[in-house]
Design a protein around this motif. Structure first.
Motif, PDB file in Angstrom:
ATOM      1  N   ASN A 156       0.830  -1.196   0.000  1.00 39.41           N
ATOM      2  CA  ASN A 156       0.000   0.000   0.000  1.00 39.41           C
ATOM      3  C   ASN A 156       0.870   1.255   0.000  1.00 39.41           C
ATOM      4  O   ASN A 156       1.682   1.456   0.905  1.00 39.41           O
ATOM      5  CB  ASN A 156      -0.910   0.012   1.222  1.00 39.41           C
ATOM      6  N   VAL A 158       0.743   5.291   0.206  1.00 35.76           N
ATOM      7  CA  VAL A 158      -0.208   6.201   0.815  1.00 35.76           C
ATOM      8  C   VAL A 158       0.090   7.648   0.413  1.00 35.76           C
ATOM      9  O   VAL A 158       1.245   8.083   0.420  1.00 35.76           O
ATOM     10  CB  VAL A 158      -0.154   6.071   2.354  1.00 35.76           C
ATOM     11  N   ARG A 160       0.405  11.404   1.252  1.00 36.02           N
ATOM     12  CA  ARG A 160       0.770  12.045   2.516  1.00 36.02           C
ATOM     13  C   ARG A 160       0.699  13.567   2.386  1.00 36.02           C
ATOM     14  O   ARG A 160       0.756  14.131   1.287  1.00 36.02           O
ATOM     15  CB  ARG A 160       2.177  11.621   2.944  1.00 36.02           C
ATOM     16  N   PRO A 354      -0.630  10.497   6.565  1.00 35.76           N
ATOM     17  CA  PRO A 354      -1.565  10.336   5.436  1.00 35.76           C
ATOM     18  C   PRO A 354      -2.581  11.467   5.400  1.00 35.76           C
ATOM     19  O   PRO A 354      -3.046  11.945   6.436  1.00 35.76           O
ATOM     20  CB  PRO A 354      -2.232   8.985   5.744  1.00 35.76           C
TER      21      PRO A 354
END
Length: 806
Positions: A156, A158, A160, A354
């Motif tokens: 995964n 992400v 940010r 995130p």
């Protein structure tokens, strides 16, 4: 494996194709076999479970193995990228460093011991599949093609937050005088000063830019501590609207220490000595995120994917496992990288967390700003800045950072709030002596200068009661002489005026306090009544000159200077009359842009990913991104847009890459970098259909040969459609293109080299799969003649193909 052509036995191979017979070649004696033994995706470090960031430059390192063969072969590879099981539009990508020797054993400390792929990681659940020795000009005949691929993921990636860091060039004049003493701009600008942070912090980018005011004057000595400067920077950042996440003060040259910061704070400062200043910056920002000193060894190979630290110290892209963590005290830039605990802590820090976890912030209509210094040896407390500020965020407690002081706010003698407050870090020593380090390698309590700073922002009213005093005391066993401040009875009075000559504004004021308290002054500028930038903090002077052309363009009737006059708990705010819009000055500043990647005079292999990374800032528009940032090549034209993008299609040869930043007024600024693209053969990745020459008829049968380009290692498929069903047919091959009337149609491969019998199926179709390329260069011509009783002369001819073996 059906061979279309072979230089050694062309007739036999052509006949085999015509007959649709699969001839599998036995591997040659001593032929090598290649495989991918391991894959590792790295953005800074990789433990096997390191969190990953979408949009960040990433390197996938493929460890290769060769069995058999004579000596180390030279091979290349390609990588396919899948998000949620679907291949991305820019997939596949080519290697950064192939073709290269297959070496054993693999030493990850050497960049070219692995086949590397550099790219901007997409968001989502990402899987990578690397294929070694793919079809194409660098294909090496091998004994087994079935084990040439390996996949990694899904992992995964992400999205940010992208933090903002403003920096202040410190005009450091401890001896006074009129001569500016500023840091070298070439050492602190984007793409140099922030290179270590770009290399190790987890964001895909950050908005690093000079503060709006060109410089910050500082006349007190920094030889023992930077605490007073940090307190002043803390007032500055809280006077800024919009407010950046961090503010850093660059001091010219070296210091007796590297730098200092507020732990879990917003401001820090440090030196500009080239051998250490980039690491110092990253180190002090680490303190701002709550990290303290350690003596941790990284124990992992690191990767500076965009090779930021080639400037200034020409450091390698691959970092050895012996590097110390960025939070180890007293390091040179060359000795540091980042260990997993520090790196993972930033993944959950609000500035890099995130985007889905961005916390809500509380803003006070007004807050009481309190900053000072504490002498750890004597316990003495001194206040450097106490004033009321509008629209500020109250200080929150970081439970992970020990607090040695406590701030209590008072109303009519009652304690209204009690806030543990952290202090400035101990000075990051240049050469740490044993007495400066504890058993863990951290700075001990006893540092060369015991004076350290503290600051906090608290509400001016609590439960409807006005705060009229505060006190600082100790927590635990810290040595503190408690200090209380109470509000005096009189509010300061002030009057301010501004006179402009050209683009120079002279702001003058008078202050009066009926209680006889000493007054301190803070001045900030607004171009439009909404954005504010500080231009002077905590001074006792009563006049200040500002070149407005260096600040945001004043909007006529809306721009002004704002003066804060404080005796401590009483603060008075006054504004100048509105400023005019200056003709020829202050009327639309050019944006700022610098190329971070690529560095000047770099070389890349054709097809490799060239990451295009720039800064982009405008003091009127603020951060520039998206279509405001355009990338071009003097050879290939437009190649991308945005602060962080990439290209894989630069043509071989020398290029001047230009990034252009454009603001809302149409003002532009450019930066350039010279790069060279070195030609190489690239793997075959797309479907290639051999050329259709026409000449079909009198029916509608269609012949196609599609797949690989028939270079070594590629495969293609021959298909015939829309012919008579269940019909006998003849696959005709020749080496000449000579259309000749035959049986009511045109036969192209004349003279005929081979004719072989084939049969269509019940749908009038024919398929010959897995036709292997190789044995070129050679050109042949292929056509099918079908027995078809519905035609006048009993035959139908497909279209003819020109088949080229590279």
């Amino acid at each position: 494996m059906t061979h279309l052509l072979s230089l050694s036995r062309p007739i036999t191979m052509l006949t085999a194709v015509a007959a649709g017979i699969s001839l599998w070649s036995a591997p040659a004696v001593g032929q090598a076999d290649f495989s991918v033994t391991a894959l590792e995706a790295v953005q800074t470090i990789q433990t096997g479970s390191t969190s990953m960031t979408a949009g960040r430059s990433t390197m996938v390192r493929a460890s290769l193995r060769q069995t058999g063969g004579v000596g180390n072969e030279v091979v290349d590879g390609l990588m396919r990228i899948f998000v949620g099981g679907v291949e991305t539009a820019d997939s596949p990508i080519f290697s950064d460093n192939g073709p290269l020797d297959v070496v054993s054993p693999v030493n990850k400390g050497i960049e070219d011991h692995t086949l590397n792929f550099i790219f901007l990681a997409p968001a989502g659940n990402v899987t990578y599949t690397v294929e070694v020795n793919p079809a194409g000009p660098n294909f090496v005949p091998e004994s087994n093609l079935a084990n040439n691929q390996r996949s990694l993921g899904p992992t995964n990636y992400v999205e940010r937050n992208v933090p903002e860091m403003a920096y202040a060039p410190i005009d450091y004049r401890p001896s006074g005088g009129p001569t500016p003493n500023l840091p070298d701009n070439a050492l602190i600008e984007p793409g140099v000063g922030d290179n270590f942070i770009q290399g190790i912090y987890p964001g895909k980018d950050w908005f690093y830019h000079r503060q709006d005011a060109p410089t910050k004057l500082w006349t007190s000595s920094l030889s023992g501590t930077g605490s007073n400067l940090l307190n002043s920077l803390a007032t500055d950042i809280n006077f800024m609207v919009p407010k950046p996440d961090f503010l850093y003060g660059w001091v010219p040259g070296s210091l007796p220490y590297n730098g200092q910061a507020f732990i879990s704070g917003e401001v820090s400062m440090g030196n500009t000595q080239p051998i250490r200043h980039q690491r110092t910056f990253a180190h002090e920002v680490g303190h701002n995120t709550g990290l303290q000193h350690n003596n941790t060894t990284v124990f992992l190979f690191g990767v500076d994917v965009e090779h930021h630290l080639a400037i200034t110290e020409n450091l390698s892209k691959i970092k050895p496992t012996t590097q110390k963590d960025i939070m180890a005290a007293g390091l040179l830039t060359q000795a540091a990288w980042v260990a997993s605990p520090s790196y993972e802590s930033w993944m959950i820090d609000p500035e890099w967390a995130p985007t889905s976890l961005a916390p809500a912030t509380l803003t006070l209509d007004e807050g009481l700003f309190i900053a000072g210094t504490w002498n750890r040896l004597t316990g003495a407390i001194e206040f450097t800045d106490v004033l009321t500020m509008p629209n500020v965020e109250p200080t929150t407690v970081d439970p992970n950072v020990p607090a040695e002081l406590v701030l209590r706010t008072l109303s009519a003698g009652d304690v209204m709030t009690s806030l543990p407050i952290t202090t400035v870090t101990s000075a990051d020593c240049v050469v740490c002596s044993p007495e400066q380090l504890d058993e863990n390698g951290s700075d001990a309590v006893s540092t060369p200068d015991p004076i350290i700073g503290f600051m906090a922002i608290v509400p001016t009213t609590v439960e409807g009661r006005t705060i009229d005093g505060f006190e600082i005391d100790r927590t635990g066993s810290a040595r503190v002489l408690p200090r209380r401040v109470e509000r005096s009875s009189s509010q300061p009075e002030a009057a301010v005026s501004v006179e402009t000559v050209g683009t120079t504004a002279t702001i003058s004021w008078e202050g009066l306090d009926a209680d006889g308290d000493d007054l301190r002054y803070y001045l900030r500028y607004s171009s439009d009544g909404e954005k504010f930038t500080p231009v002077m903090s905590g001074a006792s002077v009563t006049e200040w000159r500002v070149d407005i052309s260096k600040l945001a363009r004043p909007v006529a009737g809306q721009a002004f200077f704002e003066l804060f006059v404080t005796d401590g708990l009483n603060t008075t705010t006054v504004r100048t009359d509105p400023l005019p819009s200056f003709a020829g000055g202050g009327g639309g500043n050019d944006p700022w842009v610098e190329i971070l990647t690529p560095d000047n005079n770099l070389s890349y292999l054709r097809g490799a990913t060239v990451v295009l990374h720039s800064s982009g800032w405008d003091i009127e528009d603020r951060g520039l991104s998206g279509s405001s940032i355009q990338w071009t090549s003097n050879v290939d034209g437009a190649i991308g847009s945005g602060r962080v993008t990439a290209t894989t299609t630069l043509s071989p040869g020398a290029h001047v890459l230009t990034v252009t930043a454009t603001d809302s007024d149409g003002n532009t600024t450019i930066d350039t970098a010279d790069v060279t693209i070195i030609d190489r053969g690239l793997p075959d990745v797309g479907e290639v259909c051999q050329t259709d020459l026409g000449f079909g008829g009198p029916g509608v049968a269609e012949l196609m040969l599609c797949g690989g380009n028939l270079s070594a290692g590629t495969f293609a498929e021959l298909t015939l459609t829309d012919a008579a069903p269940n019909a006998m047919a003849f696959l005709v091959v020749g080496l000449s293109n000579n259309p000749t009337p035959t049986k009511g149609g045109m036969l192209v491969p004349v003279p005929v080299l081979s004719i072989s019998n084939v049969t269509t199926d019940g749908n009038g179709a024919l398929t010959i799969p897995n036709i292997a390329g190789g044995a070129g260069p050679l050109t042949a011509y292929v056509q099918v003649a079908i027995i078809d009783g519905s035609q006048q002369f009993g035959f139908d001819f497909s279209n003819a193909l020109e088949v080229v073996l590279p």
